[in-house]
Design an enzyme around this catalytic site. Structure first.
Site, short mmCIF file in Angstrom:
data_model
loop_
_atom_site.label_atom_id
_atom_site.label_comp_id
_atom_site.label_asym_id
_atom_site.label_seq_id
_atom_site.Cartn_x
_atom_site.Cartn_y
_atom_site.Cartn_z
N LYS A 37 -3.49 6.91 -4.75
CA LYS A 37 -2.46 6.01 -5.29
C LYS A 37 -2.18 4.89 -4.28
CE LYS A 37 1.12 9.06 -3.41
NZ LYS A 37 1.98 10.20 -3.72
N ARG A 135 12.92 15.47 -8.73
CA ARG A 135 12.31 14.17 -8.93
C ARG A 135 11.72 14.24 -10.33
NH1 ARG A 135 7.82 11.77 -4.71
NH2 ARG A 135 6.44 13.06 -5.95
N HIS A 164 5.69 19.85 -6.70
CA HIS A 164 5.59 19.09 -5.45
C HIS A 164 6.68 19.57 -4.51
CE1 HIS A 164 4.16 15.79 -3.05
NE2 HIS A 164 5.31 15.15 -3.04
N ARG A 220 -3.64 18.66 -3.22
CA ARG A 220 -3.63 17.20 -3.45
C ARG A 220 -3.39 16.52 -2.11
NH1 ARG A 220 0.50 19.25 -6.97
NH2 ARG A 220 1.99 18.19 -5.61
N TYR A 271 11.46 -18.14 15.17
CA TYR A 271 12.76 -18.38 14.53
C TYR A 271 13.90 -17.78 15.33
CZ TYR A 271 10.21 -19.74 10.32
OH TYR A 271 9.38 -20.36 9.43
N CYS A 319 6.88 -13.78 11.97
CA CYS A 319 7.05 -14.72 10.84
C CYS A 319 6.25 -14.19 9.65
CB CYS A 319 6.56 -16.10 11.22
SG CYS A 319 7.32 -16.75 12.71
N MET A 320 6.30 -14.93 8.54
CA MET A 320 5.56 -14.49 7.36
C MET A 320 4.06 -14.46 7.63
SD MET A 320 5.68 -15.94 3.47
CE MET A 320 7.44 -15.81 3.31
N ASP A 321 3.59 -15.45 8.43
CA ASP A 321 2.14 -15.61 8.58
C ASP A 321 1.66 -15.66 10.03
OD1 ASP A 321 2.22 -16.25 5.71
OD2 ASP A 321 3.16 -18.09 6.44
C1 LIG Z 1 1.57 11.24 -2.92
C2 LIG Z 1 1.49 12.62 -3.45
C3 LIG Z 1 0.63 13.55 -2.86
C4 LIG Z 1 -0.13 13.29 -1.57
O1 LIG Z 1 0.75 13.38 -0.47
P1 LIG Z 1 0.23 13.36 1.04
O2 LIG Z 1 1.42 13.77 1.82
O3 LIG Z 1 -0.17 11.96 1.35
O4 LIG Z 1 -0.89 14.30 1.14
C5 LIG Z 1 0.52 14.80 -3.47
N1 LIG Z 1 1.20 15.09 -4.59
C6 LIG Z 1 2.05 14.22 -5.18
C7 LIG Z 1 2.79 14.61 -6.41
C8 LIG Z 1 2.23 12.96 -4.62
O5 LIG Z 1 3.10 12.11 -5.19
#
Ligand SMILES: *Cc1c(COP(=O)(O)O)cnc(C)c1O
Length: 383
Positions: A37, A135, A164, A220, A271, A319-321
């Site tokens: 992601k 969540r 999770h 995951r 700045y 700065c931004m850049d």
């Molecule tokens: C982002 C996410 C993960 C991965 O998390 P890490 O800590 O980067 O391994 C796993 N499960 C869910 C639901 C997540 O949102």
């Protein structure tokens, strides 16, 4: 290809080897979902996904339908779970691209089934159980209703159940055990209703590494795939831990010196002139700023970059850049010199975790904040 000095170099071999190393420490038979992601935490979703699959991952995780569609359009056919909440307008695209959605309510099940029927297809889903994170997901008390609804909808294909952890960074936290039990009870309830084999999964990177009993059918992993140790709340593990895989950070964020000059005593920088030279001070200008993802919060916080293998502190406001650094410790620095913001140079090292801590955040946010305008260059995996 961009010739911009500021670029992120992603070692796909490191991603592949991190996936392989992580798999090697999992309970035998456990699958690995590579979480890609947020454009693979800033590394680039499609190349990273392919490298992780080459390293043995068999599932991919994204946060939203658009991210899944991008991977499908890159020709990736691996099973793909959308981890975040998705609303009904995106269901048709999810079905069309065979994305698995995180199912969280009977209403969602009904709408998803309608979207699938409209296309004459089946929609894939994993039920997310909100076991304590509060969540996304279905509360355990509402799970029986949801399972009953799903059972009546032949256009839904339920392939798994997941949750999770809220506190996995504290392996001994009692919530971990409660959440794990809630998920196992949910799987039991689903099996009792006659659902076929269901993948149960719960562990993110930190749970994969430090809570072996949470491996279940799949883990995951995000941050570990990118080579960073996950955030831990406890300095030392109170539990006898499994062997830890050797992880190699995959991303180097570099730029180059664009101007080199000397400040006179009393000269201010950037700045607000928030930094003033006390003595003649050799400084250098970098063509990178918060528009590239270098947090402005790092200004005047002691953050440094690597030049000629040594640390050069950032001076004045980012700065931004553009950003100015003090090169007193490497006065031979000159225009065109290689500068490392994240990564190693001549044996010295600055990690995304270190930079993140100085900005009041972590490695995860620091990496995924590297802006789209920073060109990504890929070192390809060999073998
Ligand atoms: C982002 C996410 C993960 C991965 O998390 P890490 O800590 O980067 O391994 C796993 N499960 C869910 C639901 C997540 O949102």
């Amino acid at each position: 290809m961009s010739e911009r000095a500021t670029q992120a170099i992603v070692d796909l071999g490191a991603v592949r080897e991190n996936a392989r190393a992580l798999l090697g420490t999992l309970t035998p038979g456990t699958k690995l979902m590579a979480v890609v992601k947020a454009d693979a935490y800033g590394h680039g979703a499609a190349p990273v996904a392919l490298a992780a699959l080459a390293g043995g991952a068999t599932w991919l995780g994204v946060a939203c339908v658009d991210e899944g569609v991008t991977l499908r359009q890159a020709g990736i056919v691996a099973p793909l779970l959308v981890l975040g909440p998705v609303l009904a307008p995106e269901f048709p695209a999810a079905v069309a691209h065979d994305l698995t959605l995180a199912l969280a309510s009977p209403a969602m099940a009904g709408e998803l089934a309608r979207a699938a029927e409209a296309r004459g297809q089946r929609a894939a889903a994993h039920i997310e159980v909100d076991s304590g994170m509060n969540r996304h997901g279905v509360l355990p008390a509402d799970l029986p209703d949801l399972l009953e609804v799903v059972r009546q909808l032949p256009s839904l294909r339920l392939g798994g159940l997941f949750t999770h952890f809220a506190c996995a960074e504290s392996p001994a936290h009692p919530t971990n055990e409660q959440q794990l039990r809630a998920l196992l009870a949910a799987r039991e309830a689903a099996m009792g209703l006659g659902f076929g084999p269901l993948l149960a999964h719960a562990a993110n990177s930190v749970a994969s590494l430090f809570l072996r009993r949470t491996h279940l059918d799949m883990v995951r992993a995000g941050i570990a795939l990118y080579g960073y140790p996950p955030e831990r709340q406890e300095a030392s593990d109170p539990l006898p831990g499994p062997p830890l895989p050797t992880l190699r950070p995959a991303l180097t964020w570099r730029t180059a010196v664009a101007r080199r000059w000397t400040l006179q005593p009393g000269d201010g920088v950037s700045y607000g002139l928030t930094y003033r030279a006390q003595r003649p001070t050799p400084v250098a200008l970098l063509p990178v700023g918060y528009g590239d993802g270098l947090a402005r919060a790092l200004s005047n916080r002691g953050a440094a970059v690597l030049v000629r293998g040594r640390r050069a502190p950032i001076v004045g406001r980012i700065c931004m850049d553009q950003t100015v650094i003090d090169v007193s410790d490497m006065p031979e620095a000159t225009v065109g010199d290689d500068v490392v913001l994240i990564g190693s140079q001549a044996g010295a090292w600055i990690g995304a975790d270190e930079l993140g801590a100085l900005a009041g955040t972590n490695s995860y946010e620091t990496l995924c904040r590297i802006a789209p305008r920073v060109p990504r260059r890929y070192l390809c995996a060999d073998g």
